[in-house]
Design a protein around this motif. Structure first.
Motif, PDB file in Angstrom:
ATOM      1  N   LEU A 295      26.121  -7.525  -5.140  1.00  0.00           N
ATOM      2  CA  LEU A 295      26.217  -7.515  -6.600  1.00  0.00           C
ATOM      3  C   LEU A 295      26.511  -8.915  -7.138  1.00  0.00           C
ATOM      4  CD1 LEU A 295      28.259  -4.212  -7.054  1.00  0.00           C
ATOM      5  CD2 LEU A 295      25.910  -4.597  -7.840  1.00  0.00           C
ATOM      6  N   LEU A 296      27.422  -9.627  -6.485  1.00  0.00           N
ATOM      7  CA  LEU A 296      27.715 -10.995  -6.921  1.00  0.00           C
ATOM      8  C   LEU A 296      26.487 -11.893  -6.776  1.00  0.00           C
ATOM      9  CD1 LEU A 296      31.313 -11.796  -5.604  1.00  0.00           C
ATOM     10  CD2 LEU A 296      30.558 -11.698  -7.979  1.00  0.00           C
ATOM     11  N   GLU A 297      25.757 -11.696  -5.698  1.00  0.00           N
ATOM     12  CA  GLU A 297      24.541 -12.478  -5.491  1.00  0.00           C
ATOM     13  C   GLU A 297      23.538 -12.227  -6.610  1.00  0.00           C
ATOM     14  OE1 GLU A 297      22.053 -15.159  -3.190  1.00  0.00           O
ATOM     15  OE2 GLU A 297      24.197 -14.783  -3.388  1.00  0.00           O
ATOM     16  N   ARG A 298      23.546 -11.026  -7.157  1.00  0.00           N
ATOM     17  CA  ARG A 298      22.651 -10.671  -8.269  1.00  0.00           C
ATOM     18  C   ARG A 298      23.269 -11.009  -9.630  1.00  0.00           C
ATOM     19  NH1 ARG A 298      18.991  -6.383  -6.651  1.00  0.00           N
ATOM     20  NH2 ARG A 298      18.599  -6.074  -8.869  1.00  0.00           N
TER      21      ARG A 298
ATOM     22  N   VAL B 159      28.861  -9.313 -11.969  1.00  0.00           N
ATOM     23  CA  VAL B 159      30.248  -9.624 -11.633  1.00  0.00           C
ATOM     24  C   VAL B 159      31.169  -8.436 -11.887  1.00  0.00           C
ATOM     25  CG1 VAL B 159      32.161 -11.201 -12.067  1.00  0.00           C
ATOM     26  CG2 VAL B 159      29.810 -12.049 -12.157  1.00  0.00           C
ATOM     27  N   SER B 160      31.047  -7.798 -13.025  1.00  0.00           N
ATOM     28  CA  SER B 160      31.935  -6.668 -13.347  1.00  0.00           C
ATOM     29  C   SER B 160      31.759  -5.532 -12.345  1.00  0.00           C
ATOM     30  CB  SER B 160      31.650  -6.155 -14.766  1.00  0.00           C
ATOM     31  OG  SER B 160      31.916  -7.157 -15.706  1.00  0.00           O
TER      32      SER B 160
ATOM     33  N   ALA C 215      38.981 -14.292  -5.896  1.00  0.00           N
ATOM     34  CA  ALA C 215      38.990 -15.602  -6.546  1.00  0.00           C
ATOM     35  C   ALA C 215      37.632 -15.919  -7.169  1.00  0.00           C
ATOM     36  CB  ALA C 215      39.379 -16.679  -5.541  1.00  0.00           C
ATOM     37  N   GLU C 216      36.548 -15.586  -6.462  1.00  0.00           N
ATOM     38  CA  GLU C 216      35.214 -15.842  -7.002  1.00  0.00           C
ATOM     39  C   GLU C 216      34.965 -15.032  -8.260  1.00  0.00           C
ATOM     40  OE1 GLU C 216      30.472 -15.769  -5.702  1.00  0.00           O
ATOM     41  OE2 GLU C 216      32.017 -15.222  -4.234  1.00  0.00           O
ATOM     42  N   ILE C 217      35.384 -13.776  -8.243  1.00  0.00           N
ATOM     43  CA  ILE C 217      35.204 -12.936  -9.430  1.00  0.00           C
ATOM     44  C   ILE C 217      36.011 -13.496 -10.595  1.00  0.00           C
ATOM     45  CG2 ILE C 217      35.751 -10.659 -10.395  1.00  0.00           C
ATOM     46  CD1 ILE C 217      35.026  -9.507  -7.600  1.00  0.00           C
ATOM     47  N   ALA C 218      37.260 -13.909 -10.333  1.00  0.00           N
ATOM     48  CA  ALA C 218      38.087 -14.478 -11.401  1.00  0.00           C
ATOM     49  C   ALA C 218      37.468 -15.755 -11.948  1.00  0.00           C
ATOM     50  CB  ALA C 218      39.490 -14.756 -10.863  1.00  0.00           C
ATOM     51  N   GLN C 219      36.914 -16.584 -11.080  1.00  0.00           N
ATOM     52  CA  GLN C 219      36.278 -17.821 -11.534  1.00  0.00           C
ATOM     53  C   GLN C 219      35.069 -17.526 -12.402  1.00  0.00           C
ATOM     54  OE1 GLN C 219      34.810 -20.325  -8.381  1.00  0.00           O
ATOM     55  NE2 GLN C 219      34.283 -22.020  -9.733  1.00  0.00           N
ATOM     56  N   ARG C 220      34.247 -16.578 -11.979  1.00  0.00           N
ATOM     57  CA  ARG C 220      33.050 -16.252 -12.766  1.00  0.00           C
ATOM     58  C   ARG C 220      33.411 -15.622 -14.105  1.00  0.00           C
ATOM     59  NH1 ARG C 220      27.829 -14.445  -9.280  1.00  0.00           N
ATOM     60  NH2 ARG C 220      28.201 -15.634  -7.367  1.00  0.00           N
TER      61      ARG C 220
ATOM     62  N   ASP D  79      36.176 -26.176  -6.010  1.00  0.00           N
ATOM     63  CA  ASP D  79      35.197 -25.765  -7.020  1.00  0.00           C
ATOM     64  C   ASP D  79      35.890 -25.191  -8.252  1.00  0.00           C
ATOM     65  OD1 ASP D  79      32.311 -25.521  -7.579  1.00  0.00           O
ATOM     66  OD2 ASP D  79      32.733 -23.372  -7.648  1.00  0.00           O
ATOM     67  N   VAL D  80      36.905 -24.369  -8.038  1.00  0.00           N
ATOM     68  CA  VAL D  80      37.639 -23.786  -9.160  1.00  0.00           C
ATOM     69  C   VAL D  80      38.413 -24.870  -9.911  1.00  0.00           C
ATOM     70  CG1 VAL D  80      39.514 -22.232  -9.803  1.00  0.00           C
ATOM     71  CG2 VAL D  80      37.811 -21.486  -8.161  1.00  0.00           C
ATOM     72  N   LEU D  81      39.046 -25.774  -9.173  1.00  0.00           N
ATOM     73  CA  LEU D  81      39.791 -26.854  -9.827  1.00  0.00           C
ATOM     74  C   LEU D  81      38.866 -27.690 -10.713  1.00  0.00           C
ATOM     75  CD1 LEU D  81      42.045 -28.026  -6.854  1.00  0.00           C
ATOM     76  CD2 LEU D  81      42.841 -26.941  -8.969  1.00  0.00           C
TER      77      LEU D  81
END
Length: 468
Positions: free
Chosen positions: A307-310, A313-314, A338-343, A373-375
C-alpha cells in the motif's frame, strides 16, 4: 534488459587501453604469478563493484539490503578461509539468479529471495557463491593467460555478470576479454560447481543451516525447467544443474545428521514479505484482500508495504494498526510507523520514533537513512549532516547515504561540499565523467575554502586517471 546487455558489452569493447596501470597486475608469463594475488583480487573486485552498480538495477531498499548483508556475514563468519572484506549486493530483478566476483562481492536477485521457500534455501545459494570466492575460482581463470590487467579483468568479469542476465551477451563479452583459446578456463566448470557445492554445504552446516537445502533448491529449479522448457530459470543458465549434481550434493548433505538446524528467522520472514510486496504490489494487495493469510502478521505487514508503495498511506496505517513488536520485528514495524508519520507530515512523531531506534540500533544503515531523510524534511539540515557524517566516517562507501549527504549539504547552502559529495556518489557508481563534472562545479563554488579546494583537486586527479 537490452539496455543492460548493451552496457555490459560496451564495457568490454571500450575498456581495453584504459587505466590498466591502476591495478599494476603482473605479466602472466611470470611463473611466480600464476593467478591474481589476494590483494590484486580485492582491488579488481572493488573496481568491478562500481561497474556493477553502474550497469545493474540495484535494490535501493535499506531493510532488504541490510538483511542480505547480515545473512551473508553470518555465513562468512562460519567459513574458516574467508577474509573480512565480503560485500553482499541485492539486484532489483525478479528473475532467480545470483553471482560472485573477485574480492568477495556476492550478488543476489530479489527474485531469488522471493523464490526461497525457507531461509536455508537462500543461505544455500549464498554459501555456494561464497565458496566460489574462497576457492578463488574467479582468480584461477587467469592462470595460463599471456597477460592480465585491469582492462582484461573488467572485460572478462563483465562477461560473467552479463552471462547471469543474458547468456549470449555474456559469451560475447568473455570472448572479447580474452582469446577464445582461454575461454574454457574462465567458465564456471563442472568441477568448480561441484567444489562450490561441497564447500557451500560445509558452510551451511557450520552456520547451523540445513545442508539439505542445497540439493532441495537445485531439485526445484530443475523441476521448474522441465515443467516449462521455454522458461528456464536464469539460475540454471549460469549454474547448470544435472541429476548427477543433485545426487552428489544430497549425498554430501546426508553426511551431516543434525536435527536442530536454524528455523526461519523473523527477519527472513518479514524481509521475504517485503520483497514480494515491492516486486508486485498489486498482486500482494489483491491476494491479501481475497482473504489469504490475513491472520498472519507477515501478511499484514507485506500488505502495508504494498500500500505504501502505491501511495495509499492511510490504508497502510490501518493495515498495521494493532500489530506489536512481539508480532513483527521492532525495526521493521517502527520504521514503517516512522515512514507513515513522515508521509503524513507528522515530522515530530517520526523523529521521536527514529531517535529511539537510533539508540537501539546505532550505526545501522536503515535507521540512519530514514532518520536523516526525516530530519531533512523537517528542516533540520545541520542535524541530518551531523548524523550522516558520523556514519560515513566509518562506512564511507554507501552510495545512497552519500547522495543523501549531498542533498543535506545543498539544503545547508554548502555548495562546494554538496558538489564534492555528489562526485563521490557518481564515482561509487562508476560514472566517472559525471563525477569529474561535479568536482569542476565544486571548484567554481563561491563558498569553496582552501582546505576543501585541496581535497577536491586531489579527488579530481584520481577521477581524471580513471577517465584516461
Amino acid at each position: 534488459m537490452q539496455k543492460l546487455a548493451f552496457f555490459l558489452l560496451a564495457l568490454v569493447l571500450v575498456v581495453p587501453g584504459g587505466a590498466s596501470a591502476e591495478l599494476n597486475l603482473p605479466d602472466m608469463g611470470d611463473p611466480s604469478a600464476a593467478m591474481l594475488s589476494p590483494g590484486q583480487e580485492q582491488q579488481l573486485g572493488r573496481t568491478l563493484l562500481r561497474e556493477v552498480r553502474r550497469t545493474l538495477p540495484m535494490e535501493q531498499d535499506p531493510l532488504i539490503n541490510a538483511y542480505v548483508q547480515a545473512l551473508g556475514q553470518r555465513l562468512v563468519s562460519s567459513t574458516p578461509d574467508a577474509h573480512a572484506h565480503f560485500r553482499f549486493l541485492v539486484v532489483d530483478d525478479p528473475r532467480i539468479n545470483a553471482f560472485a566476483m573477485p574480492g568477495g562481492i556476492v550478488g543476489v536477485n530479489t527474485g531469488l529471495i522471493a523464490a526461497a521457500r525457507d531461509e536455508s534455501e537462500l543461505a544455500a545459494v549464498m554459501a555456494h557463491e561464497i565458496a566460489h570466492v574462497t576457492q578463488r575460482h574467479l582468480a584461477r581463470m587467469y592462470a595460463g593467460s599471456s597477460r592480465i590487467d585491469l582492462a582484461t579483468g573488467l572485460a572478462v568479469l563483465a562477461g560473467i555478470i552479463a552471462a547471469a542476465y543474458d547468456p549470449q551477451v555474456g559469451q560475447a563479452a568473455i570472448v572479447g576479454g580474452l582469446a577464445a583459446g582461454t575461454q574454457a578456463r574462465i567458465n564456471h566448470t563442472r568441477a568448480n560447481e561441484r567444489e562450490a557445492d561441497r564447500i557451500g554445504i560445509t558452510i551451511l552446516e557450520a552456520a547451523n543451516y540445513d545442508p539439505q537445502a542445497m540439493p532441495r533448491f537445485f531439485e526445484r529449479m530443475l523441476a521448474l525447467s522441465r515443467a516449462n522448457p521455454d522458461s528456464i530459470p536464469d539460475f540454471l543458465r549460469t549454474h547448470p544443474v544435472t541429476t548427477e549434481r543433485i545426487s552428489d550434493s544430497r549425498a554430501r548433505a546426508e553426511q551431516y545428521r543434525g536435527s536442530d538446524y536454524r528455523r526461519d528467522s523473523t527477519e527472513f520472514v518479514f524481509t521475504l514479505a517485503r520483497v514480494k510486496a515491492l516486486i508486485d504490489p498489486a498482486q500482494t494487495i489483491e491476494r491479501y484482500r481475497r482473504g489469504g493469510d490475513q491472520d498472519k502478521p507477515e501478511a499484514r505487514y507485506g500488505y502495508a508495504v504494498a500500500l505504501l508503495e502505491r501511495g495509499e498511506v492511510s490504508q497502510a496505517a490501518q493495515a498495521i494498526e494493532g500489530l506489536t513488536d512481539d508480532q513483527v520485528p521492532r525495526l521493521h514495524l517502527q520504521l514503517m510507523h516512522a515512514e507513515i508519520a513522515q508521509r503524513q507530515r507528522r515530522h515530530d512523531d517520526a523523529i521521536a520514533i527514529l531517535d529511539g531506534l537510533n539508540d537501539l540500533y546505532p550505526h545501522h544503515a536503515p535507521v540512519i537513512h530514514a532518520y536523516a531523510d526525516v530530519l531533512l524534511d523537517a528542516g533540520r539540515t545541520q542535524d541530518a549532516l551531523a548524523l550522516l557524517d558520523r556514519y560515513l566516517a566509518q562506512s564511507p562507501e554507501e552510495p545512497a547515504l552519500v547522495r543523501l549527504k549531498a542533498r543535506a549539504a545543498d539544503r545547508n547552502n554548502q555548495r562546494a561540499v554538496s558538489h564534492e559529495t555528489m562526485a563521490e556518489y557518481y564515482f561509487y557508481l562508476g560514472r566517472y565523467g559525471e563525477s569529474l563534472h561535479q568536482l569542476e562545479l565544486a571548484l567554481q563554488a563561491s563558498d569553496l575554502t582552501p582546505f576543501v579546494e585541496e581535497r577536491v583537486r586531489e579527488k579530481r586527479r584520481i577521477v581524471q586517471t580513471w577517465i584516461r
